[in-house]
Design a protein around this motif. Sequence first.
Motif, mmCIF file in Angstrom:
data_model
loop_
_atom_site.group_PDB
_atom_site.id
_atom_site.type_symbol
_atom_site.label_atom_id
_atom_site.label_comp_id
_atom_site.label_asym_id
_atom_site.label_seq_id
_atom_site.Cartn_x
_atom_site.Cartn_y
_atom_site.Cartn_z
ATOM 1 N N ALA A 60 0.831 -1.206 0.000
ATOM 2 C CA ALA A 60 0.000 0.000 0.000
ATOM 3 C C ALA A 60 0.865 1.256 0.000
ATOM 4 C CB ALA A 60 -0.931 0.001 1.205
ATOM 5 N N LEU A 61 1.987 1.204 0.679
ATOM 6 C CA LEU A 61 2.881 2.364 0.691
ATOM 7 C C LEU A 61 3.632 2.493 -0.627
ATOM 8 C CD1 LEU A 61 4.157 2.129 4.348
ATOM 9 C CD2 LEU A 61 2.352 3.571 3.425
ATOM 10 N N GLU A 62 3.949 1.382 -1.238
ATOM 11 C CA GLU A 62 4.535 1.422 -2.578
ATOM 12 C C GLU A 62 3.527 2.008 -3.565
ATOM 13 O OE1 GLU A 62 5.908 -2.505 -3.491
ATOM 14 O OE2 GLU A 62 7.237 -2.550 -1.755
ATOM 15 N N VAL A 79 -8.079 -2.256 -2.940
ATOM 16 C CA VAL A 79 -7.554 -2.909 -1.737
ATOM 17 C C VAL A 79 -6.519 -2.016 -1.057
ATOM 18 C CG1 VAL A 79 -6.241 -4.893 -0.916
ATOM 19 C CG2 VAL A 79 -7.985 -5.199 -2.646
ATOM 20 N N ARG A 80 -5.635 -1.409 -1.852
ATOM 21 C CA ARG A 80 -4.599 -0.522 -1.286
ATOM 22 C C ARG A 80 -5.233 0.721 -0.679
ATOM 23 N NH1 ARG A 80 -2.156 -4.851 -1.686
ATOM 24 N NH2 ARG A 80 -1.060 -5.344 -3.570
ATOM 25 N N GLN A 81 -6.230 1.260 -1.354
ATOM 26 C CA GLN A 81 -6.899 2.453 -0.845
ATOM 27 C C GLN A 81 -7.591 2.158 0.493
ATOM 28 O OE1 GLN A 81 -10.526 3.901 -2.779
ATOM 29 N NE2 GLN A 81 -9.525 5.919 -2.894
ATOM 30 N N VAL A 82 -8.248 1.035 0.595
ATOM 31 C CA VAL A 82 -8.931 0.652 1.827
ATOM 32 C C VAL A 82 -7.919 0.489 2.952
ATOM 33 C CG1 VAL A 82 -10.234 -1.206 2.939
ATOM 34 C CG2 VAL A 82 -10.933 -0.368 0.701
ATOM 35 N N TYR A 83 -6.794 -0.149 2.659
ATOM 36 C CA TYR A 83 -5.754 -0.318 3.677
ATOM 37 C C TYR A 83 -5.285 1.046 4.189
ATOM 38 C CZ TYR A 83 -1.335 -1.475 5.895
ATOM 39 O OH TYR A 83 -0.310 -1.591 6.796
ATOM 40 N N LEU A 84 -5.031 1.965 3.281
ATOM 41 C CA LEU A 84 -4.565 3.298 3.670
ATOM 42 C C LEU A 84 -5.602 4.025 4.518
ATOM 43 C CD1 LEU A 84 -2.828 4.322 0.346
ATOM 44 C CD2 LEU A 84 -1.701 3.818 2.526
ATOM 45 N N GLN A 86 -7.960 2.620 6.400
ATOM 46 C CA GLN A 86 -8.126 1.936 7.683
ATOM 47 C C GLN A 86 -6.975 2.222 8.639
ATOM 48 O OE1 GLN A 86 -8.607 -2.177 6.618
ATOM 49 N NE2 GLN A 86 -10.835 -1.990 6.460
ATOM 50 N N HIS A 87 -5.781 2.415 8.107
ATOM 51 C CA HIS A 87 -4.599 2.594 8.951
ATOM 52 C C HIS A 87 -4.046 4.017 8.878
ATOM 53 C CE1 HIS A 87 -4.641 -1.687 9.626
ATOM 54 N NE2 HIS A 87 -4.707 -1.876 8.326
ATOM 55 N N LEU A 88 -4.891 4.933 8.573
ATOM 56 C CA LEU A 88 -4.512 6.332 8.369
ATOM 57 C C LEU A 88 -3.733 6.915 9.542
ATOM 58 C CD1 LEU A 88 -4.902 8.926 6.653
ATOM 59 C CD2 LEU A 88 -7.041 9.265 7.869
ATOM 60 N N TYR A 89 -4.172 6.681 10.755
ATOM 61 C CA TYR A 89 -3.555 7.307 11.926
ATOM 62 C C TYR A 89 -2.653 6.365 12.725
ATOM 63 C CZ TYR A 89 -6.790 11.039 10.883
ATOM 64 O OH TYR A 89 -7.471 12.045 10.260
ATOM 65 N N PHE A 99 2.953 10.311 5.442
ATOM 66 C CA PHE A 99 1.700 10.942 5.840
ATOM 67 C C PHE A 99 1.327 12.145 4.966
ATOM 68 C CE2 PHE A 99 -1.247 13.228 8.648
ATOM 69 C CZ PHE A 99 -2.137 12.206 8.867
ATOM 70 N N PRO A 100 2.253 13.092 4.652
ATOM 71 C CA PRO A 100 1.865 14.209 3.770
ATOM 72 C C PRO A 100 1.387 13.730 2.388
ATOM 73 C CG PRO A 100 3.959 14.672 4.837
ATOM 74 C CD PRO A 100 3.614 13.257 5.160
ATOM 75 N N THR A 101 2.036 12.716 1.856
ATOM 76 C CA THR A 101 1.612 12.162 0.560
ATOM 77 C C THR A 101 0.228 11.542 0.675
ATOM 78 O OG1 THR A 101 3.920 11.667 0.061
ATOM 79 C CG2 THR A 101 2.265 10.598 -1.296
ATOM 80 N N LEU A 102 -0.028 10.889 1.784
ATOM 81 C CA LEU A 102 -1.338 10.291 2.010
ATOM 82 C C LEU A 102 -2.416 11.371 2.081
ATOM 83 C CD1 LEU A 102 -3.115 7.858 2.523
ATOM 84 C CD2 LEU A 102 -2.452 7.947 4.925
ATOM 85 N N LEU A 103 -2.118 12.490 2.725
ATOM 86 C CA LEU A 103 -3.091 13.585 2.787
ATOM 87 C C LEU A 103 -3.379 14.141 1.399
ATOM 88 C CD1 LEU A 103 -1.979 15.488 6.010
ATOM 89 C CD2 LEU A 103 -3.909 13.919 5.722
ATOM 90 N N GLU A 104 -2.342 14.283 0.576
ATOM 91 C CA GLU A 104 -2.551 14.734 -0.809
ATOM 92 C C GLU A 104 -3.443 13.754 -1.568
ATOM 93 O OE1 GLU A 104 0.893 15.797 -3.175
ATOM 94 O OE2 GLU A 104 2.001 16.175 -1.309
#
Length: 117
Positions: A60-62, A79-84, A86-89, A99-104
């Motif tokens: 998911a991070l890749e 599947v990767r989006q759901v993982y991100l 669910q484990h956001l924090y 984390f900044p990339t995830l927020l974008e």
Amino acid sequence: MSSIGKRKADVDVEVSEQQQEAEVEDGAADVPERVRPEKKKRFRRTKQSKRKYHPESHPALEYLSLWKHDRDSWKFQKVRQVYLLQHLYERDRVPKSFFPTLLEYLEGMTVNQKKVH
């Protein structure tokens, strides 16, 4: 008596009795009748087998990194989006560096949803 009408267990008993008699005649009576096959070893967790979780290697991070740096080869994967999401924090799942990339990514996700509805 023929072995056609007998049960398999009865036939095995007769065969083993015949083998014992033959072994006694040959002088091999102290050899075990059957050698039991080794049982399959079950995987047991030991201190060595407990591997530390390395979040940088998670798919998911890749996926997120590919979204950020190479959008031409990036492909949406639910599947990767759901993982991100669910484990956001969870810092052990999503390191600070991602984390900044995830927020974008999430900002883009909400913009795309507004366009669809």
